[in-house]
Motif scaffolding. Structure first.
Motif, PDB file in Angstrom:
ATOM      1  N   GLY A   1       3.036  76.229  23.510  1.00  0.00           N
ATOM      2  CA  GLY A   1       1.881  76.107  22.633  1.00  0.00           C
ATOM      3  C   GLY A   1       2.142  75.201  21.445  1.00  0.00           C
ATOM      4  O   GLY A   1       1.198  74.779  20.779  1.00  0.00           O
ATOM      5  N   PHE A   2       3.412  74.902  21.168  1.00  0.00           N
ATOM      6  CA  PHE A   2       3.713  73.995  20.065  1.00  0.00           C
ATOM      7  C   PHE A   2       3.431  72.564  20.502  1.00  0.00           C
ATOM      8  O   PHE A   2       3.786  72.145  21.607  1.00  0.00           O
ATOM      9  CB  PHE A   2       5.168  74.142  19.623  1.00  0.00           C
ATOM     10  N   ARG A   3       2.793  71.796  19.658  1.00  0.00           N
ATOM     11  CA  ARG A   3       2.488  70.396  19.933  1.00  0.00           C
ATOM     12  C   ARG A   3       2.803  69.576  18.681  1.00  0.00           C
ATOM     13  O   ARG A   3       2.559  70.016  17.561  1.00  0.00           O
ATOM     14  CB  ARG A   3       1.007  70.198  20.294  1.00  0.00           C
ATOM     15  N   ALA A   4       3.338  68.373  18.896  1.00  0.00           N
ATOM     16  CA  ALA A   4       3.630  67.475  17.776  1.00  0.00           C
ATOM     17  C   ALA A   4       3.631  66.036  18.265  1.00  0.00           C
ATOM     18  O   ALA A   4       4.095  65.736  19.371  1.00  0.00           O
ATOM     19  CB  ALA A   4       4.965  67.822  17.128  1.00  0.00           C
ATOM     20  N   HIS A   5       3.135  65.148  17.432  1.00  0.00           N
ATOM     21  CA  HIS A   5       3.157  63.709  17.712  1.00  0.00           C
ATOM     22  C   HIS A   5       4.572  63.203  17.457  1.00  0.00           C
ATOM     23  O   HIS A   5       5.090  63.317  16.351  1.00  0.00           O
ATOM     24  CB  HIS A   5       2.155  62.997  16.806  1.00  0.00           C
ATOM     25  N   ALA A   6       5.209  62.660  18.493  1.00  0.00           N
ATOM     26  CA  ALA A   6       6.619  62.271  18.391  1.00  0.00           C
ATOM     27  C   ALA A   6       6.827  60.892  18.994  1.00  0.00           C
ATOM     28  O   ALA A   6       5.960  60.349  19.680  1.00  0.00           O
ATOM     29  CB  ALA A   6       7.510  63.299  19.102  1.00  0.00           C
ATOM     30  N   LYS A   7       8.001  60.336  18.729  1.00  0.00           N
ATOM     31  CA  LYS A   7       8.365  59.041  19.307  1.00  0.00           C
ATOM     32  C   LYS A   7       9.862  58.983  19.547  1.00  0.00           C
ATOM     33  O   LYS A   7      10.641  59.726  18.957  1.00  0.00           O
ATOM     34  CB  LYS A   7       7.934  57.890  18.403  1.00  0.00           C
ATOM     35  N   LEU A   8      10.237  58.084  20.442  1.00  0.00           N
ATOM     36  CA  LEU A   8      11.641  57.882  20.793  1.00  0.00           C
ATOM     37  C   LEU A   8      12.299  56.905  19.830  1.00  0.00           C
ATOM     38  O   LEU A   8      11.663  55.979  19.333  1.00  0.00           O
ATOM     39  CB  LEU A   8      11.767  57.347  22.224  1.00  0.00           C
ATOM     40  N   VAL A   9      13.581  57.128  19.581  1.00  0.00           N
ATOM     41  CA  VAL A   9      14.389  56.197  18.788  1.00  0.00           C
ATOM     42  C   VAL A   9      15.689  55.983  19.547  1.00  0.00           C
ATOM     43  O   VAL A   9      16.418  56.940  19.825  1.00  0.00           O
ATOM     44  CB  VAL A   9      14.672  56.733  17.377  1.00  0.00           C
ATOM     45  N   ARG A  10      15.963  54.717  19.887  1.00  0.00           N
ATOM     46  CA  ARG A  10      17.164  54.389  20.660  1.00  0.00           C
ATOM     47  C   ARG A  10      18.287  53.996  19.718  1.00  0.00           C
ATOM     48  O   ARG A  10      18.108  53.221  18.784  1.00  0.00           O
ATOM     49  CB  ARG A  10      16.885  53.258  21.642  1.00  0.00           C
ATOM     50  N   ARG A  11      19.465  54.555  19.967  1.00  0.00           N
ATOM     51  CA  ARG A  11      20.632  54.239  19.154  1.00  0.00           C
ATOM     52  C   ARG A  11      21.357  53.029  19.727  1.00  0.00           C
ATOM     53  O   ARG A  11      21.424  52.842  20.933  1.00  0.00           O
ATOM     54  CB  ARG A  11      21.615  55.420  19.114  1.00  0.00           C
ATOM     55  N   SER A  12      21.906  52.196  18.841  1.00  0.00           N
ATOM     56  CA  SER A  12      22.772  51.088  19.239  1.00  0.00           C
ATOM     57  C   SER A  12      23.902  50.992  18.227  1.00  0.00           C
ATOM     58  O   SER A  12      23.910  51.701  17.221  1.00  0.00           O
ATOM     59  CB  SER A  12      21.992  49.771  19.312  1.00  0.00           C
ATOM     60  N   ARG A  13      24.853  50.113  18.505  1.00  0.00           N
ATOM     61  CA  ARG A  13      25.989  49.981  17.597  1.00  0.00           C
ATOM     62  C   ARG A  13      25.580  49.423  16.243  1.00  0.00           C
ATOM     63  O   ARG A  13      26.177  49.760  15.226  1.00  0.00           O
ATOM     64  CB  ARG A  13      27.044  49.070  18.234  1.00  0.00           C
ATOM     65  N   GLU A  14      24.578  48.565  16.223  1.00  0.00           N
ATOM     66  CA  GLU A  14      24.197  47.907  14.989  1.00  0.00           C
ATOM     67  C   GLU A  14      23.062  48.627  14.271  1.00  0.00           C
ATOM     68  O   GLU A  14      23.069  48.736  13.051  1.00  0.00           O
ATOM     69  CB  GLU A  14      23.786  46.461  15.277  1.00  0.00           C
ATOM     70  N   LYS A  15      22.069  49.119  15.012  1.00  0.00           N
ATOM     71  CA  LYS A  15      20.909  49.722  14.370  1.00  0.00           C
ATOM     72  C   LYS A  15      20.188  50.626  15.366  1.00  0.00           C
ATOM     73  O   LYS A  15      20.581  50.737  16.528  1.00  0.00           O
ATOM     74  CB  LYS A  15      19.958  48.638  13.858  1.00  0.00           C
ATOM     75  N   THR A  16      19.143  51.303  14.877  1.00  0.00           N
ATOM     76  CA  THR A  16      18.286  52.113  15.734  1.00  0.00           C
ATOM     77  C   THR A  16      16.962  51.389  15.925  1.00  0.00           C
ATOM     78  O   THR A  16      16.460  50.725  15.014  1.00  0.00           O
ATOM     79  CB  THR A  16      18.035  53.489  15.097  1.00  0.00           C
ATOM     80  N   VAL A  17      16.407  51.521  17.127  1.00  0.00           N
ATOM     81  CA  VAL A  17      15.179  50.817  17.489  1.00  0.00           C
ATOM     82  C   VAL A  17      14.131  51.849  17.879  1.00  0.00           C
ATOM     83  O   VAL A  17      14.387  52.731  18.713  1.00  0.00           O
ATOM     84  CB  VAL A  17      15.425  49.838  18.653  1.00  0.00           C
ATOM     85  N   SER A  18      12.948  51.752  17.276  1.00  0.00           N
ATOM     86  CA  SER A  18      11.865  52.675  17.598  1.00  0.00           C
ATOM     87  C   SER A  18      11.309  52.361  18.982  1.00  0.00           C
ATOM     88  O   SER A  18      11.149  51.196  19.357  1.00  0.00           O
ATOM     89  CB  SER A  18      10.753  52.565  16.554  1.00  0.00           C
ATOM     90  N   GLY A  19      11.022  53.433  19.719  1.00  0.00           N
ATOM     91  CA  GLY A  19      10.502  53.288  21.069  1.00  0.00           C
ATOM     92  C   GLY A  19       9.058  53.740  21.179  1.00  0.00           C
ATOM     93  O   GLY A  19       8.292  53.721  20.213  1.00  0.00           O
ATOM     94  N   SER A  20       8.707  54.200  22.364  1.00  0.00           N
ATOM     95  CA  SER A  20       7.329  54.582  22.647  1.00  0.00           C
ATOM     96  C   SER A  20       7.000  55.934  22.019  1.00  0.00           C
ATOM     97  O   SER A  20       7.874  56.767  21.786  1.00  0.00           O
ATOM     98  CB  SER A  20       7.117  54.634  24.161  1.00  0.00           C
ATOM     99  N   GLU A  21       5.718  56.139  21.751  1.00  0.00           N
ATOM    100  CA  GLU A  21       5.238  57.396  21.172  1.00  0.00           C
ATOM    101  C   GLU A  21       4.659  58.279  22.269  1.00  0.00           C
ATOM    102  O   GLU A  21       4.123  57.788  23.264  1.00  0.00           O
ATOM    103  CB  GLU A  21       4.190  57.124  20.098  1.00  0.00           C
ATOM    104  N   GLY A  22       4.790  59.586  22.049  1.00  0.00           N
ATOM    105  CA  GLY A  22       4.277  60.545  23.018  1.00  0.00           C
ATOM    106  C   GLY A  22       3.956  61.866  22.348  1.00  0.00           C
ATOM    107  O   GLY A  22       3.799  61.946  21.126  1.00  0.00           O
TER     108      GLY A  22
END
Length: 334
Positions: free
Chosen positions: A207-228
């Motif tokens: 029953g819990f719902r939240a607007h979320a998105k993926l964040v990919r880790r890399s050696r130099e920085k993090t990159v925002s991904g798709s939302e779900g």
């Protein structure tokens, strides 16, 4: 071998005989033969002369070194000219971009003072309670001297069988649907608020719902991904839905909030991708998320109470003073 030797002698004798005949012949005959021989030899002699004229003169070693140095110098000049032309092209492109930007740029606004935000978060620390029994609740009510006369009912102490109970309620301005954090991680939300306690729904609760998105880790920085959409799946896990099959997803990717909480303009940590599966022909991933904070690991949480920023609250008497100032400016009697 003897035959070849015999033929050579015959040729020599024939040549000698021909020479003797020419010597004994009269002078007019000599001139005719001489002219005929010269006519026969003229094409060959002309070819030899032309070949000599076309053959280049011998080049001395000194001239060869000078020619090589000249060739290298010309090559260097050519390469330098190419580099200069490339720099001019880059500079011209930059100037064209600035010109286009100036043409499309609107007049810059006046620089003003940065205003205060309308809302400001206020974190209230609450203790997680073990689920008490009805008898314990009744004894607690009697001990506090509260009861039906003070309009305290059992429903205001226990708000349901699901979720987690915390020791803060409406008396401390806790409202339903308020976010509940553990540090910078999302623990859940207030499902319902009683007078003294509240019930919190963990992010893994169904029953819990939240607007979320993926964040990919890399050696130099993090990159925002798709939302779900993060959905509670029960048994301490969540699912991240509506992620297209064309998006890259790997176990270990972070999941954070995509919609900010009023007053908190930062992404909050929800959990990590534990498993990502993509069936043949499927249009979306099946992603299992492990929450960042489990229910059993927390003794205290923070309830986010959002209110008017302290700097935006009216100062006592300021409204009357502003009215008087407006009346004076209009020339009205006070």
């Amino acid at each position: 071998m003897a035959r070849s030797h015999h033929i050579s002698w015959l040729l020599a004798a024939a040549c000698l005989g021909a020479g003797g005949v020419l010597c004994a012949a009269p002078a007019p005959f000599h001139e005719r033969v001489r002219g005929l021989v010269l006519d026969l030899l003229k094409p060959g002699m002309s070819a030899v002369v032309a070949l000599r004229e076309r053959r280049p003169a011998a080049i001395s070693p000194k001239d060869s070194v000078a020619s090589r140095e000249r060739e290298l110098e010309l090559s260097r000049q050519l390469e330098q000219s190419r580099l200069d032309a490339r720099r001019l092209q880059i500079e011209a492109a930059r100037l064209r971009g600035e010109m286009d930007e100036l043409r499309s740029e609107k007049p810059k606004p006046f620089v003003g003072e940065t205003g205060l935000p309308l809302f400001a978060p206020d974190l209230l620390t609450a203790r997680v309670l073990d689920t008490p029994s009805m008898d314990e609740i009744e004894r607690t009510i009697l001990t506090l001297g509260e009861g039906h006369a003070a309009r305290v009912a059992l429903a205001e102490w226990v708000l349901g069988e699901d979720g987690v109970t915390i020791d803060q309620g409406r008396d401390t301005h806790v409202l339903a649907d308020s976010p509940v954090l553990s540090g910078r991680s999302v623990f859940g939300r207030v499902a319902s608020a009683g007078r003294f306690t509240s019930r919190v729904q963990h992010i893994s609760d169904t029953g819990f719902r939240a607007h979320a998105k993926l964040v990919r880790r890399s050696r130099e920085k993090t990159v925002s991904g798709s939302e779900g959409l993060l959905v509670g799946a029960g048994e301490g896990l969540c699912r991240l839905e509506l992620i297209a099959a064309t998006e890259p997803v790997e176990p270990g990717d972070m999941v954070v909030t995509a919609a900010t909480i009023p007053g908190i303009d930062e992404e909050l940590y929800l959990g990590d991708v534990e498993k990502a599966e993509l069936s043949a022909g499927a249009s979306h991933w099946v992603i299992t998320v492990r929450p960042a904070v489990s229910v059993s690991s927390q003794e205290r949480v923070q309830v986010v109470r959002v209110g008017l920023h302290p700097g935006r609250k009216p100062v006592e008497g300021a409204e009357d003073e502003s009215i008087k100032t407006a009346q004076r400016s209009e020339g009205k009697p006070q």
